[in-house]
Design an enzyme around this catalytic site. Structure first.
Site, short mmCIF file in Angstrom:
data_model
loop_
_atom_site.label_atom_id
_atom_site.label_comp_id
_atom_site.label_asym_id
_atom_site.label_seq_id
_atom_site.Cartn_x
_atom_site.Cartn_y
_atom_site.Cartn_z
N GLU A 106 -45.46 87.22 24.41
CA GLU A 106 -46.06 88.08 23.82
C GLU A 106 -45.57 87.85 22.26
O GLU A 106 -45.22 88.38 21.88
CB GLU A 106 -46.81 89.66 24.41
CG GLU A 106 -47.64 89.89 23.42
CD GLU A 106 -48.52 91.19 23.83
OE1 GLU A 106 -47.82 91.36 24.97
OE2 GLU A 106 -49.10 91.71 23.11
N ARG B 141 -36.19 90.68 37.08
CA ARG B 141 -36.25 90.98 36.21
C ARG B 141 -34.99 91.52 35.74
O ARG B 141 -33.81 92.12 36.94
CB ARG B 141 -36.72 92.16 35.16
CG ARG B 141 -38.36 92.42 35.45
CD ARG B 141 -38.96 93.38 34.21
NE ARG B 141 -37.99 94.35 32.61
CZ ARG B 141 -38.87 93.33 32.24
NH1 ARG B 141 -40.35 92.95 32.13
NH2 ARG B 141 -38.48 93.37 30.77
N LYS C 151 -38.67 94.88 24.95
CA LYS C 151 -38.17 94.65 23.55
C LYS C 151 -39.05 95.82 22.55
O LYS C 151 -39.03 95.88 21.77
CB LYS C 151 -39.89 93.82 23.97
CG LYS C 151 -39.65 91.99 23.00
CD LYS C 151 -40.79 91.37 22.69
CE LYS C 151 -41.36 90.58 24.24
NZ LYS C 151 -42.16 89.85 23.78
P1 ATP Z 1 -40.79 93.52 27.21
O1 ATP Z 1 -40.59 94.05 28.68
O2 ATP Z 1 -39.40 93.11 27.29
O3 ATP Z 1 -41.68 94.08 26.71
P2 ATP Z 1 -42.34 91.91 28.20
O4 ATP Z 1 -42.05 91.45 29.66
O5 ATP Z 1 -43.44 92.20 28.02
O6 ATP Z 1 -41.11 91.63 27.99
P3 ATP Z 1 -43.33 89.28 27.41
O7 ATP Z 1 -42.89 88.57 26.20
O8 ATP Z 1 -44.80 89.20 28.05
O9 ATP Z 1 -42.54 90.39 27.22
O10 ATP Z 1 -42.02 88.27 28.42
C1 ATP Z 1 -42.43 86.78 28.30
C2 ATP Z 1 -41.68 86.26 30.04
O11 ATP Z 1 -40.81 86.33 29.54
C3 ATP Z 1 -42.78 87.20 30.85
O12 ATP Z 1 -42.70 85.60 31.98
C4 ATP Z 1 -41.91 88.04 31.54
O13 ATP Z 1 -42.17 88.18 32.71
C5 ATP Z 1 -40.07 86.86 31.05
N1 ATP Z 1 -39.14 89.00 30.52
C6 ATP Z 1 -39.40 89.46 29.81
N2 ATP Z 1 -38.16 89.96 30.62
C7 ATP Z 1 -37.52 89.84 30.78
C8 ATP Z 1 -36.37 90.12 31.75
N3 ATP Z 1 -36.02 90.74 31.58
N4 ATP Z 1 -35.82 89.42 33.08
C9 ATP Z 1 -37.07 88.37 33.80
N5 ATP Z 1 -37.28 87.76 32.60
C10 ATP Z 1 -38.41 88.69 31.49
MG MG Z 2 -45.33 91.30 29.14
#
Ligand code: ATP
Ligand code: MG
Length: 557
Positions: free
Chosen positions: A35, A261, A271
């Site tokens: 996102e 994760r 984020k």
């Molecule tokens: P955050 O929780 O930091 O906001 P998010 O999952 O909301 O992260 P996205 O932009 O939706 O952020 O993530 C894009 C991809 O990265 C998704 O497929 C998510 O599962 C993966 N991802 C995000 N954080 C991690 C992590 N800590 N370890 C592995 N993969 C991750």
């Molecule tokens: Mg997300």
């Protein structure tokens, strides 16, 4: 080195291999679906390496798709930074960048299809009422009073939602699944909401936006994704992912597979929280070298090869993935050890006068940039009467086993002579401000006669060295899991000593190097010319990416 290593096997790789072998898929397509609501962090790097890495290893393709269904939080700046970070990590997505918003019209069409088949309805409950009807983990929910609306009424209302006839939040479109499902995600989840917000790509064209769970599976299917890899928090959403695809006319049904994760000790992989640090100005920006953002790690001097090796080493599984910072630093250090040239720098200068070295004279000696890589070339290391050494390479009352300089003691200057400390000069406060030493002229390239000198220290000729700003980093937080204490804010655990800036000296051969050039400063660590502030020939600014040894076992000073 690292990119050539054998891939580590894991359960997702095995699934992909099986699907290719059985002919289920002739080739694979994965995607990385961020996102654009912040900068990417090291957790995303894990996901990028997994998705792009699998596509690369099996000759498939990986798409980059922005999940841009939350217009208020998203920006072009974030979208651009994400593309830059993915490329810097060493990956290229297939074709154009994809956007969930490219599919808004198609997604709308599928929602109409769900309404037509009696599988979606417009609901007027307020958010509070909605929560109340939803039930709890132990109690089933109840059907909304709007559950039985006719197809015609739903089609009419949904069309008018799109036209902007209703206030934000006054209605939602819900999938009609099962209010008694033990999985709360299946209790008639909202799939569209009314939100008058300017969207970075579609502007004000839409006032209804599809929800993430509804959008994601359809976007995957539209792109012919074979394996939709996501983190474990989406495991409970998988039945919804499958339900949507099973209930619309779409020829593709990707398989969602979840993995754990990455969490890194002493830092954050959220984020939202990183955004708070940036917004509150507790760090200098998203690329602050103390942050675990990809751009921060890059600015600090980490190599993309080292980060990819880290992703390889930590592996992919469904169990907790809490990793010691030493693992990441170890990968960075190993990568740089083999690849970057070595020079000398002094960060805590103490002046030494070589009393038996003729004033005005300069001698120099050639020194290679890397002991194992003669092809890196060499430079001349000049010596003159006044030199800088590291203040902590001298001790008046040395601990046992001390091999560096001490009153009356001897030490070798790297690439140069053995010197002996004859006199310690102090200021009125009793601080050591200068040492007066003599060189043994007969020790250039050979051992001194009749005695052993074990210690070797780095140094610089004062008149030839160039001033440089040196930025030294320590861990950002004082505790390993800053966001795990429910009663305390993670910001309370920020390490006040995470950055120290010193005025040091470097060899003149680095004078004109470009930003992002990396060096080992001998005995001090791996450094990188700052991407933003370093100006070749004008202002030298070096960041310490990582020390030469693991420092994570020591307590915070
Ligand atoms: P955050 O929780 O930091 O906001 P998010 O999952 O909301 O992260 P996205 O932009 O939706 O952020 O993530 C894009 C991809 O990265 C998704 O497929 C998510 O599962 C993966 N991802 C995000 N954080 C991690 C992590 N800590 N370890 C592995 N993969 C991750
Ligand atoms: Mg997300």
């Amino acid at each position: 080195m690292s990119s050539e290593r054998e891939p580590v096997s894991h359960f997702i790789r095995t699934i992909v291999q099986d699907d290719l072998q059985s002919g289920k898929h002739p080739t694979i397509t994965t995607r990385f679906p961020p996102e654009p609501n912040g900068y990417l962090h090291v957790g995303h790097a894990k996901s990028i390496c997994l998705n792009f890495g699998l596509a690369q290893d099996f000759g498939g393709q990986c798409n980059l798709r922005f999940d841009d269904t939350n217009p208020e939080k998203e920006s072009e700046e974030y979208a651009l930074s994400i593309q830059e970070d993915v490329r810097w990590l060493g990956f290229q997505w297939a074709g154009e960048v994809h956007w969930a918003s490219d599919y808004f019209e198609t997604l709308y069409g599928y929602a109409v299809e769900l309404i037509r088949s009696g599988k979606a309805y417009v609901c007027d409950l307020t958010p509070d009422e909605m929560r109340d009807y939803r039930g709890t983990l132990t109690a089933p929910g109840r059907n909304s009073p709007y559950h039985e609306r006719s197809v015609e009424e739903n089609l009419d209302l949904f069309g008018r939602m799109r036209k902007g006839e209703f206030a934000d939040g006054s209605k939602v479109l819900r999938a009609k699944i099962d209010m008694a499902s033990p999985n709360i995600n299946l209790r008639d989840p909202a799939i569209y909401r009314i939100r008058r917000a300017h969207h970075i790509r579609t502007g004000d064209q839409w006032c209804i936006y599809p929800m993430y769970d509804y959008t994601h599976c359809i976007s995957d299917a539209l792109e012919g994704i074979t394996h939709s890899l996501c983190t474990l928090e989406f495991e409970d959403h998988r039945p919804l992912y499958d339900w949507v695809l099973d209930n619309i006319t779409i020829p593709c049904h990707p398989r969602q597979i979840e993995f754990s994760r990455l969490e890194l000790q002493y830092t954050l992989t959220s984020k939202r929280k990183l955004n708070q640090l940036v917004t509150d100005k507790l760090v200098s920006g998203w690329d602050d070298p103390r942050l675990p953002t990809i751009t921060g790690m890059r600015r600090r001097g980490y190599t993309s090869e080292g980060i990819r090796e880290f992703a390889r080493r930590i592996g992919i599984s469904k169990s907790d993935n809490v990793i010691d910072m030493a693992v990441l630093e170890g990968c960075i250090r190993e990568d740089m050890e083999a690849r970057v040239p070595r020079v000398m720098a002094v960060v805590q200068p103490l002046k030494v006068v070589l009393t038996n070295f003729e004033a005005g004279l300069t001698q120099s000696r050639e020194a290679g940039f890397h002991p194992n890589h003669p092809e890196f070339g060499s430079r001349d290391v000049p010596i003159a009467r006044e030199i800088w050494i590291e203040a902590d390479d001298f001790s008046e009352t040395p601990p046992p086993g001390w091999q560096r300089l001490t009153p009356g003691g001897e030490v070798r200057l790297r690439y140069s002579y053995v010197i002996k400390c004859d006199e310690v000069v102090k200021d009125v406060a009793g601080e050591v401000v200068e040492l007066r030493c003599s060189i043994d002229h007969d020790t250039l390239g050979k051992n001194p006669q009749g005695r052993k000198v074990k210690g070797v220290i780095h140094w610089l000729s004062a008149q030839h060295a160039l001033p440089a700003e040196i930025r030294l980093y320590d861990r950002l937080f004082t505790v390993a899991a800053p966001d795990s204490d429910k009663d305390k804010d993670f910001r309370d655990f920020l390490n006040p000593a995470s950055l120290s800036v010193v005025q040091g000296w470097v060899e003149s051969c680095v004078k004109d190097v470009a930003p992002e050039t990396r060096y080992q400063f001998e005995r001090l660590g791996y450094f990188c010319a700052d991407r933003r502030d370093h100006q070749p020939g004008e202002r030298l600014v070096f960041n310490r990416a990582v020390g030469l040894k693991d420092a994570w076992s020591k307590p915070v000073a």
